[in-house]
Design an enzyme around this catalytic site. Structure first.
Site, PDB file in Angstrom:
ATOM      1  N   LYS A  19       4.489   1.289   1.271  1.00 51.07           N
ATOM      2  CA  LYS A  19       4.759   2.328   0.255  1.00 51.07           C
ATOM      3  C   LYS A  19       3.579   3.295   0.106  1.00 51.07           C
ATOM      4  CE  LYS A  19       5.352  -0.614  -3.075  1.00 51.07           C
ATOM      5  NZ  LYS A  19       5.089  -1.841  -2.322  1.00 51.07           N
ATOM      6  N   ARG A  94       8.943  -1.612 -11.719  1.00 50.82           N
ATOM      7  CA  ARG A  94       8.904  -2.919 -11.055  1.00 50.82           C
ATOM      8  C   ARG A  94       9.869  -3.906 -11.689  1.00 50.82           C
ATOM      9  NH1 ARG A  94       3.921  -2.473  -8.058  1.00 50.82           N
ATOM     10  NH2 ARG A  94       2.785  -4.364  -7.845  1.00 50.82           N
ATOM     11  N   ARG A 133      -5.092  -5.561   5.463  1.00 52.75           N
ATOM     12  CA  ARG A 133      -5.202  -4.277   4.753  1.00 52.75           C
ATOM     13  C   ARG A 133      -6.638  -4.011   4.292  1.00 52.75           C
ATOM     14  NH1 ARG A 133      -1.078  -2.813   0.036  1.00 52.75           N
ATOM     15  NH2 ARG A 133      -1.826  -4.738  -0.920  1.00 52.75           N
ATOM     16  N   ARG A 166      -8.991  -5.768  -0.916  1.00 50.74           N
ATOM     17  CA  ARG A 166      -8.636  -6.079  -2.304  1.00 50.74           C
ATOM     18  C   ARG A 166      -8.720  -7.578  -2.554  1.00 50.74           C
ATOM     19  NH1 ARG A 166      -3.000  -2.894  -3.296  1.00 50.74           N
ATOM     20  NH2 ARG A 166      -2.680  -4.764  -4.553  1.00 50.74           N
ATOM     21  N   ARG A 178       2.851 -12.578  -5.905  1.00 49.05           N
ATOM     22  CA  ARG A 178       3.321 -11.195  -5.972  1.00 49.05           C
ATOM     23  C   ARG A 178       4.669 -11.053  -5.260  1.00 49.05           C
ATOM     24  NH1 ARG A 178      -1.675  -9.338  -3.155  1.00 49.05           N
ATOM     25  NH2 ARG A 178      -0.947  -7.205  -3.030  1.00 49.05           N
TER      26      ARG A 178
HETATM   27  P1  ADP Z   1       2.218  -1.191  -0.012  1.00 48.26           P
HETATM   28  O1  ADP Z   1       1.700   0.058  -0.688  1.00 48.26           O
HETATM   29  O2  ADP Z   1       3.718  -1.235   0.082  1.00 48.26           O
HETATM   30  O3  ADP Z   1       1.658  -2.464  -0.590  1.00 48.26           O
HETATM   31  P2  ADP Z   1       0.528  -0.318   2.211  1.00 48.26           P
HETATM   32  O4  ADP Z   1       0.910   1.106   2.417  1.00 48.26           O
HETATM   33  O5  ADP Z   1      -0.779  -0.601   1.526  1.00 48.26           O
HETATM   34  O6  ADP Z   1       1.723  -1.149   1.507  1.00 48.26           O
HETATM   35  O7  ADP Z   1       0.545  -1.026   3.658  1.00 48.26           O
HETATM   36  C1  ADP Z   1       0.167  -2.399   3.819  1.00 48.26           C
HETATM   37  C2  ADP Z   1      -0.641  -2.561   5.118  1.00 48.26           C
HETATM   38  O8  ADP Z   1       0.219  -2.374   6.249  1.00 48.26           O
HETATM   39  C3  ADP Z   1      -1.781  -1.555   5.273  1.00 48.26           C
HETATM   40  O9  ADP Z   1      -2.847  -2.232   5.875  1.00 48.26           O
HETATM   41  C4  ADP Z   1      -1.178  -0.463   6.192  1.00 48.26           C
HETATM   42  O10 ADP Z   1      -2.189   0.183   6.957  1.00 48.26           O
HETATM   43  C5  ADP Z   1      -0.230  -1.274   7.064  1.00 48.26           C
HETATM   44  N1  ADP Z   1       1.003  -0.539   7.442  1.00 48.26           N
HETATM   45  C6  ADP Z   1       1.711   0.325   6.675  1.00 48.26           C
HETATM   46  N2  ADP Z   1       2.801   0.781   7.351  1.00 48.26           N
HETATM   47  C7  ADP Z   1       2.772   0.167   8.566  1.00 48.26           C
HETATM   48  C8  ADP Z   1       3.628   0.203   9.729  1.00 48.26           C
HETATM   49  N3  ADP Z   1       4.740   0.957   9.758  1.00 48.26           N
HETATM   50  N4  ADP Z   1       3.279  -0.560  10.786  1.00 48.26           N
HETATM   51  C9  ADP Z   1       2.166  -1.342  10.757  1.00 48.26           C
HETATM   52  N5  ADP Z   1       1.324  -1.417   9.713  1.00 48.26           N
HETATM   53  C10 ADP Z   1       1.615  -0.683   8.623  1.00 48.26           C
HETATM   54  P1  AMP Z   2      -0.012  -2.907  -6.206  1.00 49.76           P
HETATM   55  O1  AMP Z   2      -1.191  -2.064  -5.831  1.00 49.76           O
HETATM   56  O2  AMP Z   2       1.244  -2.113  -6.378  1.00 49.76           O
HETATM   57  O3  AMP Z   2       0.171  -4.089  -5.290  1.00 49.76           O
HETATM   58  O4  AMP Z   2      -0.338  -3.491  -7.669  1.00 49.76           O
HETATM   59  C1  AMP Z   2      -1.470  -4.327  -7.899  1.00 49.76           C
HETATM   60  C2  AMP Z   2      -1.302  -5.033  -9.248  1.00 49.76           C
HETATM   61  O5  AMP Z   2      -1.264  -4.065 -10.330  1.00 49.76           O
HETATM   62  C3  AMP Z   2      -0.001  -5.831  -9.416  1.00 49.76           C
HETATM   63  O6  AMP Z   2      -0.088  -7.138  -8.844  1.00 49.76           O
HETATM   64  C4  AMP Z   2       0.142  -5.860 -10.946  1.00 49.76           C
HETATM   65  O7  AMP Z   2      -0.749  -6.804 -11.539  1.00 49.76           O
HETATM   66  C5  AMP Z   2      -0.334  -4.462 -11.342  1.00 49.76           C
HETATM   67  N1  AMP Z   2       0.801  -3.494 -11.343  1.00 49.76           N
HETATM   68  C6  AMP Z   2       1.007  -2.462 -10.470  1.00 49.76           C
HETATM   69  N2  AMP Z   2       2.137  -1.789 -10.780  1.00 49.76           N
HETATM   70  C7  AMP Z   2       2.672  -2.402 -11.871  1.00 49.76           C
HETATM   71  C8  AMP Z   2       3.847  -2.206 -12.649  1.00 49.76           C
HETATM   72  N3  AMP Z   2       4.729  -1.223 -12.369  1.00 49.76           N
HETATM   73  N4  AMP Z   2       4.060  -3.035 -13.697  1.00 49.76           N
HETATM   74  C9  AMP Z   2       3.190  -4.024 -14.004  1.00 49.76           C
HETATM   75  N5  AMP Z   2       2.084  -4.289 -13.288  1.00 49.76           N
HETATM   76  C10 AMP Z   2       1.811  -3.494 -12.232  1.00 49.76           C
END
Ligand code: ADP
Ligand code: AMP
Length: 225
Positions: A19, A94, A133, A166, A178
């Site tokens: 995302k 969410r 990541r 992270r 999660r």
């Molecule tokens: P989200 O925001 O849904 O948690 P991220 O955008 O942070 O996901 O992506 C999670 C990990 O996967 C990151 O390390 C990113 O670089 C990698 N990633 C994202 N899209 C792809 C893809 N299409 N193929 C391979 N790796 C990807």
């Molecule tokens: P994310 O970066 O989206 O994986 O979010 C990291 C953490 O932030 C989550 O595990 C939650 O603890 C908090 N968080 C992010 N978005 C929300 C949401 N919409 N509602 C509640 N907690 C959230």
């Protein structure tokens, strides 16, 4: 700006589905900002605000921060000048309570959710992505040590900031928690938008560029009468 001209696009998908990666590409493409609740919470944590201190324990456990706090933070963010034409919502809503709060918030501005995109990825692939990541400490751009590495190790291509892992990506128990919460609370929200005919489902296991092309096509197609 008139309500109907605003564009609010929600990106759905489990943690690690891409995302954040896609939201950053889409904000450049469509000229509306990415609003990522996780990034907003992490900014507050870094700045040691009251909100950040409050959210910290929930985030460490991989649990949702309470809805009232999250909804108020989103309302404040969407009210800023750069979001007047709309936003790409990443990580919000969410749960159903947040989805209803968002509907009310937008209705108050004469606007509505224009589209929801669901990025589908298998659990095995999610784990590979989350464990590799890396995130920029300055601008929160996302990389992957294997799938999307920066040009220079541990340095952000966009702003030169340092990359870090992270805490919640280091902790396998937090990752599982999660993903569990996502299944329980967020899947019903996806159905909520499916039933309203706003949902497009995208195969998230292709390359970053291919996924981006599919999402852009889904957004553009919907705008064509
Ligand atoms: P989200 O925001 O849904 O948690 P991220 O955008 O942070 O996901 O992506 C999670 C990990 O996967 C990151 O390390 C990113 O670089 C990698 N990633 C994202 N899209 C792809 C893809 N299409 N193929 C391979 N790796 C990807
Ligand atoms: P994310 O970066 O989206 O994986 O979010 C990291 C953490 O932030 C989550 O595990 C939650 O603890 C908090 N968080 C992010 N978005 C929300 C949401 N919409 N509602 C509640 N907690 C959230």
């Amino acid at each position: 700006m008139k309500g109907e001209a605003r564009r609010y696009i929600i990106l759905f998908g489990a943690q690690g589905s891409g995302k954040g990666t896609q939201a950053r590409l889409l904000q450049d493409r469509f000229g509306i900002p990415q609003v990522a609740t996780g990034d907003l919470f992490r900014d507050n944590l870094k700045e040691q605000t009251d909100l950040g201190r409050m959210a910290k324990a929930y985030m460490e456990r991989g649990e949702l921060v309470p809805d009232e706090v999250t909804n108020a933070m989103v309302q404040e963010r969407l009210s800023r000048p750069d979001a007047q034409a709309g936003a790409i919502l990443d990580g919000y809503p969410r749960n159903l309570n947040q989805a209803r709060a968002l509907d009310e918030m937008l209705a108050g501005w004469g606007a509505q959710v224009t589209q929801a995109i669901y990025i589908e990825v298998s659990e095995a692939e999610l784990l590979r992505r989350l464990t590799g990541r890396r995130v920029c400490r300055e601008c929160q751009a996302t990389y992957h040590v294997v799938f999307n590495p920066p040009q220079q190790e541990a340095v952000c291509d966009r702003c030169g900031g340092p990359l870090y892992q992270r805490d919640d990506d280091k902790d396998e128990a937090a990752i599982r928690r999660r993903l569990e919460i996502y299944m329980q609370e967020t899947l019903p929200v996806i159905d909520y938008y499916r039933q309203r005919g706003l949902l497009s489902t995208i195969d998230g296991e292709a390359s970053i560029e291919e996924v981006n092309r599919a999402i852009v096509a889904a957004i553009v197609d919907r705008r064509t009468p």
